[in-house]
Write a protein that holds these residues in place. Sequence first.
Motif, PDB file in Angstrom:
ATOM      1  N   PHE A  59      -6.294 -30.041  47.588  1.00  0.00           N
ATOM      2  CA  PHE A  59      -6.611 -28.761  46.977  1.00  0.00           C
ATOM      3  C   PHE A  59      -6.012 -27.602  47.760  1.00  0.00           C
ATOM      4  N   ILE A  60      -6.001 -27.711  49.085  1.00  0.00           N
ATOM      5  CA  ILE A  60      -5.443 -26.641  49.920  1.00  0.00           C
ATOM      6  C   ILE A  60      -3.940 -26.505  49.683  1.00  0.00           C
ATOM      7  N   GLY A 117       0.675 -23.789  47.403  1.00  0.00           N
ATOM      8  CA  GLY A 117       1.947 -23.833  46.689  1.00  0.00           C
ATOM      9  C   GLY A 117       1.931 -22.942  45.461  1.00  0.00           C
ATOM     10  N   ALA A 118       0.822 -22.938  44.733  1.00  0.00           N
ATOM     11  CA  ALA A 118       0.718 -22.067  43.566  1.00  0.00           C
ATOM     12  C   ALA A 118       0.738 -20.597  43.980  1.00  0.00           C
ATOM     13  N   MET A 127       3.737 -17.840  42.985  1.00  0.00           N
ATOM     14  CA  MET A 127       3.413 -16.585  42.293  1.00  0.00           C
ATOM     15  C   MET A 127       3.894 -15.373  43.095  1.00  0.00           C
ATOM     16  N   MET A 128       3.790 -15.445  44.424  1.00  0.00           N
ATOM     17  CA  MET A 128       4.289 -14.334  45.247  1.00  0.00           C
ATOM     18  C   MET A 128       5.810 -14.221  45.142  1.00  0.00           C
ATOM     19  N   TYR A 129       6.512 -15.344  45.087  1.00  0.00           N
ATOM     20  CA  TYR A 129       7.970 -15.311  44.961  1.00  0.00           C
ATOM     21  C   TYR A 129       8.390 -14.767  43.597  1.00  0.00           C
ATOM     22  N   LEU A 130       7.690 -15.152  42.549  1.00  0.00           N
ATOM     23  CA  LEU A 130       7.996 -14.612  41.228  1.00  0.00           C
ATOM     24  C   LEU A 130       7.735 -13.112  41.165  1.00  0.00           C
TER      25      LEU A 130
END
Length: 82
Positions: free
Chosen positions: A19-20, A25-26, A30-33
């Motif tokens: 889960f961590i 990774g998610a 999202m930060m890169y997008l």
Amino acid sequence: MLKMISRQLKHHPALIPLFIFIGGGAAMSMMYLARLALRSPDVSWDRTNNPEPWNKFDPTYRYKFYAVNLDYTKLKKEGPDF
């Protein structure tokens, strides 16, 4: 839903790293997008005031996230001024 997940994690503690890492990774994707959408010169959010934002950057401006063998200080402008 969260109660069910917490109950599963209590019974199977080996799932906690999964889960961590999936959550991390998610979050990083999202930060890169968001960085691509906000900082890239290819994206134009305001077409009325700034229709071509890529023309305002000089050749020495580094906008890429990672450049392997490119020295931006030695680049020269190849095209005309508009």
